[in-house]
Design an enzyme around this catalytic site. Sequence first.
Site, PDB file in Angstrom:
ATOM      1  N   ASP A 189      -0.802   1.657  -4.093  1.00  0.00           N
ATOM      2  CA  ASP A 189      -1.638   0.716  -4.847  1.00  0.00           C
ATOM      3  C   ASP A 189      -2.957   1.323  -5.311  1.00  0.00           C
ATOM      4  OD1 ASP A 189      -2.489   0.837  -2.192  1.00  0.00           O
ATOM      5  OD2 ASP A 189      -3.334  -1.178  -2.247  1.00  0.00           O
ATOM      6  N   SER A 241       0.806  -1.219   0.000  1.00  0.00           N
ATOM      7  CA  SER A 241       0.000   0.000   0.000  1.00  0.00           C
ATOM      8  C   SER A 241       0.842   1.274   0.000  1.00  0.00           C
ATOM      9  CB  SER A 241      -0.949  -0.035   1.185  1.00  0.00           C
ATOM     10  OG  SER A 241      -1.861   1.016   1.078  1.00  0.00           O
ATOM     11  N   HIS A 242       0.661   2.084   1.028  1.00  0.00           N
ATOM     12  CA  HIS A 242       1.321   3.395   1.089  1.00  0.00           C
ATOM     13  C   HIS A 242       2.715   3.305   1.695  1.00  0.00           C
ATOM     14  CE1 HIS A 242      -0.685   2.307   4.717  1.00  0.00           C
ATOM     15  NE2 HIS A 242       0.123   3.096   5.385  1.00  0.00           N
ATOM     16  N   ASP A 278      -5.533   2.819  -3.763  1.00  0.00           N
ATOM     17  CA  ASP A 278      -6.828   2.781  -3.085  1.00  0.00           C
ATOM     18  C   ASP A 278      -7.067   3.983  -2.173  1.00  0.00           C
ATOM     19  OD1 ASP A 278      -5.007   1.942  -1.190  1.00  0.00           O
ATOM     20  OD2 ASP A 278      -6.011   0.042  -0.727  1.00  0.00           O
ATOM     21  N   ARG A 279      -6.000   4.715  -1.836  1.00  0.00           N
ATOM     22  CA  ARG A 279      -6.195   5.886  -0.981  1.00  0.00           C
ATOM     23  C   ARG A 279      -6.266   7.172  -1.809  1.00  0.00           C
ATOM     24  NH1 ARG A 279      -2.889   5.381   4.592  1.00  0.00           N
ATOM     25  NH2 ARG A 279      -3.486   3.252   5.076  1.00  0.00           N
ATOM     26  N   ASP A 338      -2.190   6.693  -3.474  1.00  0.00           N
ATOM     27  CA  ASP A 338      -1.077   6.010  -2.819  1.00  0.00           C
ATOM     28  C   ASP A 338      -0.452   4.914  -3.675  1.00  0.00           C
ATOM     29  OD1 ASP A 338      -3.154   4.187  -2.688  1.00  0.00           O
ATOM     30  OD2 ASP A 338      -2.452   3.325  -0.811  1.00  0.00           O
TER      31      ASP A 338
HETATM   32  C1  G16 Z   1      -5.179  -0.585   5.420  1.00  0.00           C
HETATM   33  C2  G16 Z   1      -6.594  -0.983   5.301  1.00  0.00           C
HETATM   34  C3  G16 Z   1      -7.457   0.187   5.674  1.00  0.00           C
HETATM   35  C4  G16 Z   1      -7.115   0.649   7.058  1.00  0.00           C
HETATM   36  C5  G16 Z   1      -5.648   0.887   7.197  1.00  0.00           C
HETATM   37  C6  G16 Z   1      -5.348   1.065   8.651  1.00  0.00           C
HETATM   38  O1  G16 Z   1      -4.951   0.458   4.516  1.00  0.00           O
HETATM   39  O2  G16 Z   1      -6.880  -1.361   3.977  1.00  0.00           O
HETATM   40  O3  G16 Z   1      -8.783  -0.195   5.573  1.00  0.00           O
HETATM   41  O4  G16 Z   1      -7.757   1.835   7.371  1.00  0.00           O
HETATM   42  O5  G16 Z   1      -4.922  -0.204   6.720  1.00  0.00           O
HETATM   43  O6  G16 Z   1      -4.029   1.129   8.882  1.00  0.00           O
HETATM   44  P1  G16 Z   1      -3.486   1.094  10.366  1.00  0.00           P
HETATM   45  O7  G16 Z   1      -3.880  -0.214  10.989  1.00  0.00           O
HETATM   46  O8  G16 Z   1      -2.027   1.293  10.174  1.00  0.00           O
HETATM   47  O9  G16 Z   1      -4.123   2.252  11.079  1.00  0.00           O
HETATM   48  P2  G16 Z   1      -3.969   0.304   3.293  1.00  0.00           P
HETATM   49  O10 G16 Z   1      -4.181   1.499   2.437  1.00  0.00           O
HETATM   50  O11 G16 Z   1      -2.629   0.265   3.975  1.00  0.00           O
HETATM   51  O12 G16 Z   1      -4.337  -0.989   2.634  1.00  0.00           O
END
Ligand code: G16
Length: 543
Positions: free
Chosen positions: A279, A113-114, A281-282, A277
């Site tokens: 991938d 992801s990010h 999705d953000r 971000d």
């Molecule tokens: C992932 C999940 C999101 C979630 C985030 C929380 O985001 O897909 O639904 O809000 O993790 O991250 P943390 O547990 O660090 O607060 P992503 O964009 O990393 O896939």
Amino acid sequence: MSVIIRETRAIEGQKPGTSGLRKKTPVFMQPGYLENFVQAIFNAIDGARGKTFVLGGDGRFFNDRAAQVILKMAAANGAARVIVGQGAILSTPAASHLIRLHQTDGGIILSASHNPGGPDEDFGVKFNTPNGGPAPESVTQAIYEESGRLREYAFFDAADVDLSRIGEIRLGEMIVQVVDPVSDYAAMMEKLFDFAKLRTLFANGFRMRFDAMHAVTGPYATEILEHRLGAAPGTVVNGRPLPDFGGGHPDPNPVWARALMDEMFGPDAPDFGAASDGDGDRNMIVGRGIYVSPSDSLAVLAANAHLAPGYRGGIRGVARSMPTSAAVDRVARALGIACHETPTGWKFFGNLLDAGQVTLCGEESFGTGSDHVREKDGLWAVLLWLNIVAERAESVTEILTIHWREHGRNYYSRHDYEALPAAQAEEVMQALRSRLGSLPGTEVQGMVAEAADDFAYHDPVDGSVSAGQGLRVMFAGGSRLVLRLSGTGTEGATLRLYLEHFVAGPEGLAGDVQATLAPVIAVAEDLAGIARITGRKTPDVIT
Ligand code: G16
């Protein structure tokens, strides 16, 4: 070419977190590590035999190698077909769409992801189920148990598959179908949004900047914004995906997308700014001289979604993660629709979306989406915003100001403390946890606590219960603090403190966010003792 069974040792600690399994890239590159996890996925879903999967990733370092390994393992496990994005590239929402479009048995997405990418940075693998969404806890738990149990994996010993050309290739008995990563996704966006209206908007001189942060949305945004909607060339910046994202954090927030923020607050700011971000999705939305918090963004989208063709009939309900502000709750109340509060993690929206109970959902962590896929979707959010701007013929500032005047403003901020020793982070959690029971009805630094708990979610669709999802204290008047540990960090523990304060207006709607939240910040320190326990005087990241 033949199927070989290779021995592997069970590797401890491969527990998928909020978004699949994330580790440092060298961990994933250890012999047998990725293979162990992939075999565990196949075992946990009763095998891959005869099944069809989607495969793609955000292009970060090791994406290409991992894709080859997974294809060979899918072939060795008897899969019938794998639909893979050209060059092994797919954004997370595009992968979710392909899983649904082709009604596959799920998909494997390669991304952290990010989080930064590169030989010494992060890599990740997640499994999405046939509804297109992240695997629910029952499935991730089964994968975890399998990964600790299995002793061997199946591998198809063959040359690498050429993923550079669109078309079908055989890998043993399995068909590898290489597809354009962008076209099906772009076609779906054309159905949801008024592209003719958006073309007119851009033709009339509307200026926009989209920062793809050298991550996967570059090709998607260039095709949709510049080619299909006629936005000026150069609208998309950092549009070439790079294995290390150019050395940056592909995380669309005011800290990591600093250049975009500077431009949007500078003298020649365009009308609209956005970023996505690693991938895809953000999303982050910025107007000329104004930043839109993800919680506010969700509220504005819920209030205005009916202006876009895909949501003309109105929305059925909304959902937000618990730490997300209550701004959208107020919109739901005004619209007379249900608002659900779920734990952090997109997977918790899946049942509500599948059951048709909600149309829009979102999270404070820069995620917004709808029932068009089962993932959050960065470009989708940008296009819905653009559609609303075009329909209302108002600027982002006007839209936000009018929204606050009507619904009030939920001042909101998140303070992150990164790479803490795990024991220290747990000590902070415990400090607050131990006081939860005695808080309701008491006054802390002039603020009256009304309720406090460790959030537990009761899924209204399948009845499952997810406990221990974050500590929260609600104060009279709509202020709140939430404390939880991140599930996506890969170094030590990350502690997140979420702060909220409601102002009904009409006065006090244009205040400074951190100053307005100062009383809640002080109470948080009093109750949880972050500075006292960790020695950290200020957060590492404030969003
Ligand atoms: C992932 C999940 C999101 C979630 C985030 C929380 O985001 O897909 O639904 O809000 O993790 O991250 P943390 O547990 O660090 O607060 P992503 O964009 O990393 O896939």
